[in-house]
Write a protein that holds these residues in place. Sequence first.
Motif, PDB file in Angstrom:
ATOM      1  N   SER A 151      68.868 -69.185 -30.957  1.00 50.46           N
ATOM      2  CA  SER A 151      68.652 -70.153 -29.887  1.00 50.46           C
ATOM      3  C   SER A 151      67.297 -70.839 -30.001  1.00 50.46           C
ATOM      4  N   MET A 152      67.322 -72.100 -29.664  1.00 47.98           N
ATOM      5  CA  MET A 152      66.097 -72.911 -29.640  1.00 47.98           C
ATOM      6  C   MET A 152      65.251 -72.523 -28.437  1.00 47.98           C
ATOM      7  N   LEU A 153      65.950 -72.104 -27.374  1.00 46.68           N
ATOM      8  CA  LEU A 153      65.247 -71.891 -26.106  1.00 46.68           C
ATOM      9  C   LEU A 153      65.131 -70.398 -25.799  1.00 46.68           C
ATOM     10  N   ASP A 154      64.833 -69.618 -26.862  1.00 46.07           N
ATOM     11  CA  ASP A 154      64.700 -68.181 -26.684  1.00 46.07           C
ATOM     12  C   ASP A 154      63.219 -67.876 -26.422  1.00 46.07           C
ATOM     13  N   PRO A 155      62.867 -67.532 -25.168  1.00 43.71           N
ATOM     14  CA  PRO A 155      61.443 -67.339 -24.839  1.00 43.71           C
ATOM     15  C   PRO A 155      60.800 -66.275 -25.715  1.00 43.71           C
ATOM     16  N   LYS A 156      61.574 -65.222 -26.095  1.00 40.89           N
ATOM     17  CA  LYS A 156      61.027 -64.138 -26.926  1.00 40.89           C
ATOM     18  C   LYS A 156      60.643 -64.695 -28.306  1.00 40.89           C
ATOM     19  N   ALA A 157      61.534 -65.506 -28.873  1.00 43.39           N
ATOM     20  CA  ALA A 157      61.277 -66.064 -30.202  1.00 43.39           C
ATOM     21  C   ALA A 157      60.093 -67.029 -30.159  1.00 43.39           C
ATOM     22  N   GLU A 158      60.034 -67.822 -29.113  1.00 42.74           N
ATOM     23  CA  GLU A 158      58.953 -68.814 -29.031  1.00 42.74           C
ATOM     24  C   GLU A 158      57.599 -68.147 -28.795  1.00 42.74           C
ATOM     25  N   ALA A 159      57.633 -66.941 -28.180  1.00 44.71           N
ATOM     26  CA  ALA A 159      56.381 -66.211 -27.993  1.00 44.71           C
ATOM     27  C   ALA A 159      55.923 -65.594 -29.314  1.00 44.71           C
ATOM     28  N   GLY A 160      56.903 -65.293 -30.198  1.00 48.87           N
ATOM     29  CA  GLY A 160      56.573 -64.737 -31.514  1.00 48.87           C
ATOM     30  C   GLY A 160      56.451 -65.874 -32.510  1.00 48.87           C
ATOM     31  N   MET A 161      57.350 -65.906 -33.504  1.00 44.68           N
ATOM     32  CA  MET A 161      57.308 -67.009 -34.470  1.00 44.68           C
ATOM     33  C   MET A 161      58.179 -68.136 -33.946  1.00 44.68           C
ATOM     34  N   GLY A 162      57.562 -69.086 -33.283  1.00 42.60           N
ATOM     35  CA  GLY A 162      58.312 -70.196 -32.707  1.00 42.60           C
ATOM     36  C   GLY A 162      58.835 -71.119 -33.784  1.00 42.60           C
ATOM     37  N   HIS A 163      59.594 -72.147 -33.359  1.00 41.41           N
ATOM     38  CA  HIS A 163      60.275 -72.957 -34.375  1.00 41.41           C
ATOM     39  C   HIS A 163      59.311 -73.710 -35.281  1.00 41.41           C
ATOM     40  N   ILE A 164      58.149 -74.093 -34.742  1.00 36.18           N
ATOM     41  CA  ILE A 164      57.214 -74.839 -35.602  1.00 36.18           C
ATOM     42  C   ILE A 164      56.575 -73.900 -36.634  1.00 36.18           C
ATOM     43  N   GLU A 165      56.210 -72.684 -36.172  1.00 40.59           N
ATOM     44  CA  GLU A 165      55.651 -71.715 -37.138  1.00 40.59           C
ATOM     45  C   GLU A 165      56.668 -71.360 -38.205  1.00 40.59           C
ATOM     46  N   LEU A 166      57.921 -71.231 -37.763  1.00 37.52           N
ATOM     47  CA  LEU A 166      58.977 -70.877 -38.720  1.00 37.52           C
ATOM     48  C   LEU A 166      59.156 -71.998 -39.751  1.00 37.52           C
ATOM     49  N   ALA A 167      59.054 -73.233 -39.291  1.00 34.11           N
ATOM     50  CA  ALA A 167      59.167 -74.380 -40.206  1.00 34.11           C
ATOM     51  C   ALA A 167      58.013 -74.359 -41.215  1.00 34.11           C
ATOM     52  N   ARG A 168      56.824 -73.937 -40.755  1.00 33.79           N
ATOM     53  CA  ARG A 168      55.666 -73.879 -41.661  1.00 33.79           C
ATOM     54  C   ARG A 168      55.750 -72.672 -42.591  1.00 33.79           C
ATOM     55  N   TRP A 169      56.354 -71.596 -42.073  1.00 30.04           N
ATOM     56  CA  TRP A 169      56.472 -70.338 -42.825  1.00 30.04           C
ATOM     57  C   TRP A 169      57.363 -70.489 -44.051  1.00 30.04           C
ATOM     58  N   ALA A 170      58.392 -71.351 -43.908  1.00 29.29           N
ATOM     59  CA  ALA A 170      59.449 -71.414 -44.935  1.00 29.29           C
ATOM     60  C   ALA A 170      58.967 -72.088 -46.224  1.00 29.29           C
ATOM     61  N   ASP A 171      59.318 -71.467 -47.370  1.00 32.67           N
ATOM     62  CA  ASP A 171      59.149 -72.137 -48.668  1.00 32.67           C
ATOM     63  C   ASP A 171      60.413 -72.917 -49.004  1.00 32.67           C
ATOM     64  N   LEU A 172      61.514 -72.479 -48.426  1.00 35.35           N
ATOM     65  CA  LEU A 172      62.806 -73.133 -48.694  1.00 35.35           C
ATOM     66  C   LEU A 172      63.702 -72.955 -47.473  1.00 35.35           C
ATOM     67  N   ILE A 173      64.352 -74.042 -47.047  1.00 29.79           N
ATOM     68  CA  ILE A 173      65.433 -73.906 -46.062  1.00 29.79           C
ATOM     69  C   ILE A 173      66.735 -74.179 -46.797  1.00 29.79           C
ATOM     70  N   LEU A 174      67.601 -73.180 -46.803  1.00 36.08           N
ATOM     71  CA  LEU A 174      68.886 -73.277 -47.493  1.00 36.08           C
ATOM     72  C   LEU A 174      69.983 -73.138 -46.442  1.00 36.08           C
ATOM     73  N   VAL A 175      70.777 -74.179 -46.293  1.00 36.96           N
ATOM     74  CA  VAL A 175      71.870 -74.105 -45.320  1.00 36.96           C
ATOM     75  C   VAL A 175      73.171 -73.828 -46.075  1.00 36.96           C
ATOM     76  N   ALA A 176      73.711 -72.634 -45.872  1.00 37.62           N
ATOM     77  CA  ALA A 176      74.895 -72.204 -46.619  1.00 37.62           C
ATOM     78  C   ALA A 176      75.667 -71.179 -45.787  1.00 37.62           C
ATOM     79  N   PRO A 177      76.859 -71.495 -45.366  1.00 34.03           N
ATOM     80  CA  PRO A 177      77.575 -72.743 -45.587  1.00 34.03           C
ATOM     81  C   PRO A 177      77.032 -73.859 -44.688  1.00 34.03           C
ATOM     82  N   CYS A 178      77.186 -75.083 -45.184  1.00 38.87           N
ATOM     83  CA  CYS A 178      76.787 -76.247 -44.389  1.00 38.87           C
ATOM     84  C   CYS A 178      78.062 -77.010 -44.031  1.00 38.87           C
ATOM     85  N   THR A 179      78.401 -77.040 -42.744  1.00 42.41           N
ATOM     86  CA  THR A 179      79.632 -77.716 -42.306  1.00 42.41           C
ATOM     87  C   THR A 179      79.433 -79.235 -42.315  1.00 42.41           C
ATOM     88  N   ALA A 180      80.541 -79.952 -42.178  1.00 40.35           N
ATOM     89  CA  ALA A 180      80.483 -81.423 -42.123  1.00 40.35           C
ATOM     90  C   ALA A 180      79.624 -81.858 -40.938  1.00 40.35           C
TER      91      ALA A 180
END
Length: 403
Positions: A67-96
Motif C-alpha cells: 500500500s501507498m498509504l501504509d503509515p508503518k511503511a512511510e515511517a520506515g522506508m517510505g516510497h521516496i527512500e525506496l525509490a532511492r534505495w533501488a539499483d533496479l526496478i523489475l516489474v515481473a509479471p507486468c500486466t497490460a
Amino acid sequence: MTQTSWFQNKHIVLGVTGGIACYKACELARELGRRGAIVQVVMTEAATAFVSALTFQALTGREVKISMLDPKAEAGMGHIELARWADLILVAPCTANTMAQLAQGKAPDLLTTLWTAAACEKAIAPAMNQQMWKHPETQANLERLHGKAQIIGPDSGVQACGDVGSGRMSEALDIADTLEKTLHRGPLAGTHVVITAGPTHEPIDPVRYLANRSSGKMGFALAEAANRLGATVTLIAGPVHLETPAGVSRIDVETASDMHASVHSVLDGVDLFIGAAAVCDMRPAAVSDQKLKKSKDDLSQIALVENPDIIQSVATCSNRPTLVIGFAAETESVLEHARQKLTAKSLDAIIANCVSGGEIFGQDDTQVTVVYSDHDQTIAAGTKSEVSQEILTTLSQLLSKRI
Ligand code: PMT
C-alpha cells in the motif's frame, strides 16, 4: 571458482502485478536472491489475489510492500527512500494495465509511484493474453517504454487461458541472465578476450608425455576477471583440473599444436589476447604407438622438434588482435629476459613473473611486473584473482585508447 554476479549486493525492487504468471515471480525472487541481490517485493493489490505476500516474504526475508498509504511503511522506508534505495526496478509479471500506467506516467499505486520517482535501471517482463499483447494500444505503450526500460520477453506458446501466441512471461532464469548480461557493463564490455592457460602435454608414447608444472590457475583467474569486467571470454586450456569460470567459453586442448590451431580458429575480431599458458617449446619428433620398454628401446635419446610459437604467430598474423600480451616465466634476470621476449615476439606488453625454485606454479598467490616497451608497472602481490583484476583493469585502459 565462480564469477561475481552483477546482482551481488544490489538492491532490487521486484514489482509483482496481478496475473497468473505471479507464480513465476516466486522463482524469480529466489533466483535474484541466489545471485546475491537484496530483493524487496512490491505487489499490486491485484497480485495478492494470485500469490500471498507471505510467500514472497518467506522467499526474500523482507516484508512485502503493497500500500501507498501504509503509515508503518512511510515511517520506515517510505516510497521516496525506496525509490532511492533501488539499483533496479523489475516489474515481473507486468500486466497490460501496469504497462499502460508506466508508459503514460500514471502513478495510482505504490509500484507505479516508485517507478516514476526512481532514477535507477528499470525493466519489465510483460505477461498477458496474446490478444491483449497484440492490441495496438499495448504495442503503443511498448513503444513508449523503449529506451526507458529494458523489455524482457514475452515468450510465445500455450497460455494459461488456452490461447496460443505471444504473451507468456519469460522464465525466471532467462530474465535474470538477460539482466546480468545487459547490466554487467564493465570496462571490457563489448570486447572479445582470448586467454590461453595451463601446460601443454607432448606425448612420447600412449602413456607418457613431456609437460611442465603449470596448473592453469593464473590463466583461469584472468579469464574470470575479464568476464567480470564485461568481456566475452574464450579460454583455451591445456590439461588442467579446474572448473570453467561461469560465463566463460572454454576450449580444451592437449598439445602446443592443438593450442596453436584452436587459438587461430577463434582469432577473428579479438580485441585482447593473453598468453598465460606455459606452452612446451618442444615435442618428441615421433610418438611411439606402443609404450616404450626400458629393456628393448634405446632410452638415451628422444629426438625433439620445436613447437610453433603461438603468441608470436598471433602477434604477427594478418588478423592480429588489438593487444597481444605475453607472460614471461623466468628464474633469473627476470625483467631483462622479459624485455627480450617482448621484442622478439612483437608483443604490446609482457607480464614477468619469477618462477625460481618452482614458485608461482600451482600456487594461489603471485607477484608480477607488466613490462611495456617504454616503462614497467609493478602490480602489488596478491592472489592470482586480485592480480588478474589489476592487470585487466590496466589493460582495459590501454585497449580503450587503441580501439
Ligand atoms: O598456471 P599456474 O600454475 O597458475 O602458473 C602460472 C604461470 C607461471 C604458468 C604463468 O604465470 C606464466 O608465466 N605463464 C607463461 C609461462 C611461459 O611459458 O613462459 P615463457 O617465457 O616460456 O613464454 C613466453 C610467452 O610465450 C608466454 O606468453 C607463452 O604463453 C608464449 N609461448 C611460449 C612458447 C610457445 N611455443 N608458444 C607460446 O605462445
